[in-house]
Motif scaffolding. Sequence first.
Motif, short mmCIF file in Angstrom:
data_model
loop_
_atom_site.label_atom_id
_atom_site.label_comp_id
_atom_site.label_asym_id
_atom_site.label_seq_id
_atom_site.Cartn_x
_atom_site.Cartn_y
_atom_site.Cartn_z
N ILE A 145 0.84 -1.21 0.00
CA ILE A 145 0.00 0.00 0.00
C ILE A 145 0.87 1.25 0.00
CG2 ILE A 145 -1.62 1.36 1.39
CD1 ILE A 145 -2.83 -1.40 2.26
N LEU A 146 1.90 1.25 0.85
CA LEU A 146 2.78 2.41 0.91
C LEU A 146 3.50 2.63 -0.42
CD1 LEU A 146 4.24 1.82 4.48
CD2 LEU A 146 2.74 3.70 3.79
N HIS A 147 3.98 1.55 -1.00
CA HIS A 147 4.67 1.66 -2.29
C HIS A 147 3.73 2.18 -3.37
CE1 HIS A 147 7.25 0.86 -5.66
NE2 HIS A 147 6.32 0.10 -6.20
N ASP A 148 2.51 1.65 -3.38
CA ASP A 148 1.53 2.07 -4.38
C ASP A 148 1.18 3.55 -4.23
OD1 ASP A 148 -0.24 1.39 -6.57
OD2 ASP A 148 -1.89 1.65 -5.14
N THR A 158 7.65 6.29 1.04
CA THR A 158 8.79 5.45 1.38
C THR A 158 8.37 4.44 2.44
OG1 THR A 158 10.27 7.30 0.96
CG2 THR A 158 11.17 5.47 2.22
N VAL A 159 8.77 3.19 2.23
CA VAL A 159 8.40 2.11 3.15
C VAL A 159 9.35 2.16 4.35
CG1 VAL A 159 8.12 -0.38 3.44
CG2 VAL A 159 7.56 0.70 1.25
N THR A 160 8.82 2.62 5.48
CA THR A 160 9.59 2.66 6.73
C THR A 160 8.83 1.89 7.79
OG1 THR A 160 8.52 4.68 7.51
CG2 THR A 160 10.52 4.96 6.16
N SER A 161 9.54 1.54 8.86
CA SER A 161 8.87 0.79 9.93
C SER A 161 7.78 1.64 10.58
CB SER A 161 9.89 0.32 10.97
OG SER A 161 10.57 1.42 11.54
N ALA A 162 8.03 2.95 10.71
CA ALA A 162 7.02 3.84 11.31
C ALA A 162 5.77 3.90 10.44
CB ALA A 162 7.61 5.23 11.50
N ALA A 163 5.95 3.98 9.12
CA ALA A 163 4.80 4.05 8.22
C ALA A 163 4.03 2.72 8.22
CB ALA A 163 5.27 4.38 6.80
N ILE A 164 4.76 1.60 8.29
CA ILE A 164 4.10 0.29 8.34
C ILE A 164 3.28 0.17 9.62
CG2 ILE A 164 4.49 -2.20 8.52
CD1 ILE A 164 6.94 -1.81 6.69
N GLN A 221 14.70 -5.07 4.83
CA GLN A 221 14.74 -5.93 3.65
C GLN A 221 14.39 -5.17 2.37
OE1 GLN A 221 15.92 -9.10 3.50
NE2 GLN A 221 16.47 -8.63 5.61
N LEU A 222 13.51 -4.19 2.47
CA LEU A 222 13.06 -3.48 1.29
C LEU A 222 13.89 -2.23 0.99
CD1 LEU A 222 9.21 -3.82 1.80
CD2 LEU A 222 10.70 -5.18 0.32
N LYS A 223 14.74 -1.84 1.93
CA LYS A 223 15.57 -0.65 1.75
C LYS A 223 16.52 -0.87 0.56
CE LYS A 223 17.00 1.05 5.48
NZ LYS A 223 17.69 1.18 6.75
N GLY A 224 16.49 0.05 -0.38
CA GLY A 224 17.39 -0.03 -1.53
C GLY A 224 16.92 -0.98 -2.63
N GLN A 225 15.76 -1.61 -2.45
CA GLN A 225 15.23 -2.53 -3.45
C GLN A 225 14.34 -1.77 -4.44
OE1 GLN A 225 15.66 -5.89 -3.74
NE2 GLN A 225 17.06 -5.94 -2.01
N ASN A 226 14.33 -2.20 -5.66
CA ASN A 226 13.39 -1.68 -6.65
C ASN A 226 12.11 -2.50 -6.48
OD1 ASN A 226 11.85 -1.00 -8.85
ND2 ASN A 226 13.57 -1.03 -10.28
N LEU A 227 11.14 -1.93 -5.80
CA LEU A 227 9.93 -2.69 -5.46
C LEU A 227 9.11 -3.05 -6.68
CD1 LEU A 227 8.79 -1.04 -2.13
CD2 LEU A 227 10.08 -3.12 -2.48
N THR A 242 10.27 -3.97 -9.63
CA THR A 242 10.90 -5.19 -10.15
C THR A 242 10.62 -6.36 -9.23
OG1 THR A 242 12.65 -3.87 -11.15
CG2 THR A 242 13.08 -6.22 -10.88
N LEU A 243 10.69 -6.14 -7.94
CA LEU A 243 10.44 -7.20 -6.97
C LEU A 243 9.02 -7.73 -7.09
CD1 LEU A 243 11.74 -8.69 -4.57
CD2 LEU A 243 10.78 -6.95 -3.09
N ILE A 244 8.06 -6.84 -7.29
CA ILE A 244 6.66 -7.24 -7.42
C ILE A 244 6.44 -7.99 -8.73
CG2 ILE A 244 4.31 -6.36 -7.76
CD1 ILE A 244 5.15 -4.05 -5.82
N LEU A 245 7.02 -7.49 -9.80
CA LEU A 245 6.81 -8.11 -11.11
C LEU A 245 7.48 -9.47 -11.25
CD1 LEU A 245 7.13 -4.98 -13.41
CD2 LEU A 245 5.06 -6.22 -12.80
N THR A 246 8.55 -9.71 -10.51
CA THR A 246 9.25 -10.99 -10.63
C THR A 246 8.96 -11.93 -9.47
OG1 THR A 246 11.22 -10.08 -9.57
CG2 THR A 246 11.12 -10.01 -11.99
N ALA A 247 8.09 -11.55 -8.58
CA ALA A 247 7.77 -12.39 -7.43
C ALA A 247 7.14 -13.70 -7.89
CB ALA A 247 6.82 -11.67 -6.48
N GLY A 248 7.67 -14.79 -7.41
CA GLY A 248 7.11 -16.10 -7.72
C GLY A 248 7.59 -16.70 -9.02
#
Length: 106
Positions: A14-17, A21-27, A49-55, A57-63
């Motif tokens: 949801i935060l990414h969409d 920025t995905v942070t622990s406080a926002a989560i 785990q998500l810091k510095g990741q291209n989310l 790409t991660l979403i599109l290649t998941a699974g």
Amino acid sequence: MSTDELACTYASLILHDAGVTVTSAAILKLAEAANVKVTPFWPNFFENQLKGQNLDTLILTAGSGAPAASTGAAATGAAAAAEVVEEAKAPSSESEEEEMDGFDLF
């Protein structure tokens, strides 16, 4: 997957969409807004785990177990599938009676 993990996964998506920025406080804030109690370990884990990741790409290649560059196998499979379809469309050279070779149930 535990409820905590699932809540953090959804919150991260949801935060990414939303472009935040995905942070622990926002989560944690999003989980609290949804009335979900989350163990403090999980938001921190997801942030790290998500810091510095291209989310995207991660979403599109998941699974996907195979690398994205395996288009040769897909093309070969498509050609084989087309061949099977053509064989199925082609009329049979023998009639059903000839195939049965005189076999009769009654």
